[in-house]
Enzyme design. Structure first.
Site, PDB file in Angstrom:
ATOM      1  N   ARG A  62     -37.905  25.288 -87.661  1.00 10.11           N
ATOM      2  CA  ARG A  62     -37.025  25.946 -86.687  1.00 10.11           C
ATOM      3  C   ARG A  62     -36.093  26.882 -87.443  1.00 10.11           C
ATOM      4  O   ARG A  62     -35.472  26.460 -88.427  1.00 10.11           O
ATOM      5  CB  ARG A  62     -36.177  24.908 -85.937  1.00 10.11           C
ATOM      6  CG  ARG A  62     -36.967  23.899 -85.144  1.00 10.11           C
ATOM      7  CD  ARG A  62     -36.112  22.678 -84.845  1.00 10.11           C
ATOM      8  NE  ARG A  62     -35.697  22.004 -86.074  1.00 10.11           N
ATOM      9  CZ  ARG A  62     -34.749  21.070 -86.144  1.00 10.11           C
ATOM     10  NH1 ARG A  62     -34.085  20.691 -85.064  1.00 10.11           N
ATOM     11  NH2 ARG A  62     -34.434  20.498 -87.294  1.00 10.11           N
ATOM     12  N   CYS A 114     -41.286  33.178 -81.337  1.00  8.82           N
ATOM     13  CA  CYS A 114     -42.358  32.181 -81.200  1.00  8.82           C
ATOM     14  C   CYS A 114     -42.630  31.789 -79.754  1.00  8.82           C
ATOM     15  O   CYS A 114     -43.665  32.159 -79.193  1.00  8.82           O
ATOM     16  CB  CYS A 114     -42.034  30.947 -82.032  1.00  8.82           C
ATOM     17  SG  CYS A 114     -42.153  31.262 -83.813  1.00  8.82           S
ATOM     18  N   LYS A 148     -30.866  32.595 -80.753  1.00 10.90           N
ATOM     19  CA  LYS A 148     -30.171  31.306 -80.816  1.00 10.90           C
ATOM     20  C   LYS A 148     -29.159  31.365 -81.944  1.00 10.90           C
ATOM     21  O   LYS A 148     -29.239  32.255 -82.802  1.00 10.90           O
ATOM     22  CB  LYS A 148     -31.164  30.170 -81.004  1.00 10.90           C
ATOM     23  CG  LYS A 148     -31.878  30.146 -82.341  1.00 10.90           C
ATOM     24  CD  LYS A 148     -32.679  28.847 -82.424  1.00 10.90           C
ATOM     25  CE  LYS A 148     -33.327  28.688 -83.770  1.00 10.90           C
ATOM     26  NZ  LYS A 148     -34.089  27.464 -83.894  1.00 10.90           N
TER      27      LYS A 148
END
Ligand code: NAD
Length: 471
Positions: free
Chosen positions: A164, A273, A336
């Site tokens: 991540r 992604c 994010k």
């Protein structure tokens, strides 16, 4: 982790040194392997050689410097050197969405595999790490055997990656699982050697065929995307009633069959992604004649995109019905927090839509301003939170950076024109804001007016009849 003398450690190459490849190359060197990183982007390679990570990833610059100082990590732009050097070649190039379709663009993967296949002169393993549609590895196996002077001796495996962004170092050095897609015991043995430090650490390993290995990655991303869109679909239902999706999510989370992770309502998913992976998966399933099995992914995508539009609605509503001439502080651009990645970023999409409706938008992201500016140069980027909210009519929190969570509502309130906030990420405590005179809106939650008795009245601006051209 870096004592590998006791077994014959393979020499590693990493082809494509973007978010995934640079992290993989650096962490493999940290684990003790000799690693050669390669990219077609010379500037990226120059930066990496100079000890500079070309993107923002917490903890990675320190690891890069450590790996370079160890002498185990080198970079090149010469593919002949790569072919000569490696026993195990990890292919980490991009697989973005194709320009006019929801399929994955596999041209970078094909070019990397064919370039290596033409050059490698000794037995070696080519390992795909990029996320690809099911069946790609099998197709590439035939292509490689065709091109390579070694024929079928040059073997291929798939090793999907689950790191991540924002936690890439931790996820690479301590993954929750490894998946090897292999077609021979030799390929499995080579991968076992390449991941020996992690396997010795007890990392769970699934050994599978090529297609299953490819599918693990897209299935995992589809599941996560579905969970996010599920709670966001519930937010839509809440918006049609007086229900509150944050209370709903809290109640659902306490059911341990459901769990709270990825059940956070808000502006939804983005990045390089999840969005493109679910679209490419749906596309591939349709090609395989099983489109119906994953047709729900189309709805998952639509729910996700509707959240962006609905966030613009909330900002417009708070602004009094029109965005023309309204000054908006857009807090966040990255998809994010703890990343500078703006690929398919919901935050940036919202900022752009606000701009197109005539708002004056000041964007501030702690790390992603430069990338965002490259994508949408027409937006106004500022260098601090204070500069973004200065004289703002509405503040829109779009990426939940800690800096925004931690900001003091009174400090912000002293700078804005009107105390109105749209919390696109359910990142703030509404009461903390409404008790300081702010009007608070969040997706799927009832409107929360200021609880302070007297504040300056909401100044609704009249609509100005102009819309901007798309950027
Ligand atoms: P990226 O765009 O950051 O990096 C891709 C790199 O490949 C670029 O530096 C590009 O210059 C290079 N490249 C392109 N063609 C090349 C070639 N022929 N030879 C050598 N280099 C070449 O992309 P990314 O985010 O690192 O993603 C790479 C792959 O990994 C994708 O398939 C993605 O889906 C997958 N993945 C990414 C993540 C993530 O968090 N970013 C996680 C898991 C899987």
């Amino acid at each position: 982790m870096n004592n590998l003398e006791s077994f014959s450690a393979p020499k590693i190459t990493v082809i494509g040194t973007g978010y995934l490849g640079a992290t993989h190359a650096i962490c493999m060197a940290i684990m003790g392997f000799d690693v050669l990183g390669f990219d077609v982007d010379h500037h990226k390679i120059d930066q990496l050689r100079a000890g500079k990570v070309p993107f923002y990833e917490p903890g990675l610059p320190e690891k890069l410097r450590e790996a370079l100082a160890s002498g185990r990590l080198k970079f090149t732009t010469n593919l002949d050197d790569v072919a000569e050097f490696g026993d195990v070649h990890f292919i980490c190039v991009g697989t973005p969405q194709a320009p006019n379709s929801s399929a994955a663009n596999l041209s970078y993967v094909e070019s990397a595999f064919s370039g290596l296949a033409a050059r490698i002169r000794r037995k070696a393993l080519l390992v795909g790490k990029s996320t690809v549609p099911i069946g790609t590895a099998e197709r590439l196996t035939a292509m490689v055997a065709d091109i390579s002077p070694l024929g079928a001796e040059l073997e291929l495996a798939w090793n999907p990656e689950f790191l991540r962004e924002g936690f890439a170092v931790q996820d690479t050095l301590h993954p929750d699982r490894l998946v090897f897609g292999v077609t021979s015991p030799w390929a499995e043995e080579m991968l076992r050697r390449a991941f020996k430090p992690l396997l010795d650490d007890g990392t769970p390993l699934i050994v599978a065929d090529l297609a299953t290995a490819e599918l693990v990655k897209v299935a995992a991303n589809s599941f996560l995307a579905t969970k996010i869109s599920f709670i966001n679909a519930m937010a839509e239902v809440c918006e049609a009633t007086s229900a509150d999706v944050s209370l709903l999510a809290a109640a659902l989370s306490l059911d341990d069959r459901i769990g709270g992770r990825f059940l956070k309502p808000g502006l939804g998913f983005g990045g390089g992604c999840l969005p493109k992976d679910i679209r490419a998966f749906k596309h591939r399933a349709e090609e395989l004649g099983v489109g119906q099995a994953v047709s729900f992914l189309g709805e998952v995508d639509s729910i996700n995109n509707r959240r962006r539009v609905r966030t613009v609605d909330l900002v417009r509503e708070l602004a009094g019905g029109s965005l023309a001439g309204v000054k908006i502080a857009a807090l966040g651009a990255a998809f994010k927090p703890n990343s500078d990645d703006v690929r398919d970023a919901p935050a940036l999409d919202v900022a752009r839509m606000l701009y197109l409706e005539g708002a004056t938008v000041s964007v501030y992201d702690p790390e992603a301003n430069a990338n965002a500016h490259r994508l949408y140069p027409d937006l106004n980027y500022v260098g601090s939170l204070a500069a973004a909210v200065e004289q703002a009519d509405v503040v829109a929190l779009l990426t939940e950076w800690e800096e925004f969570r931690a900001a003091d509502p009174d400090d912000l309130g002293a700078l804005v024109h009107h105390r109105r906030i749209v919390d696109g990420r359910h990142a703030l405590d509404p009461e903390r804001y409404t008790s300081r005179g702010w009007e608070y809106r969040a997706l799927g939650r009832p409107y929360q007016p200021s609880t302070v008795a007297h504040r300056s009245p909401v100044a609704h601006r009249g609509p100005v009849a102009h819309q901007r051209q798309p950027l």
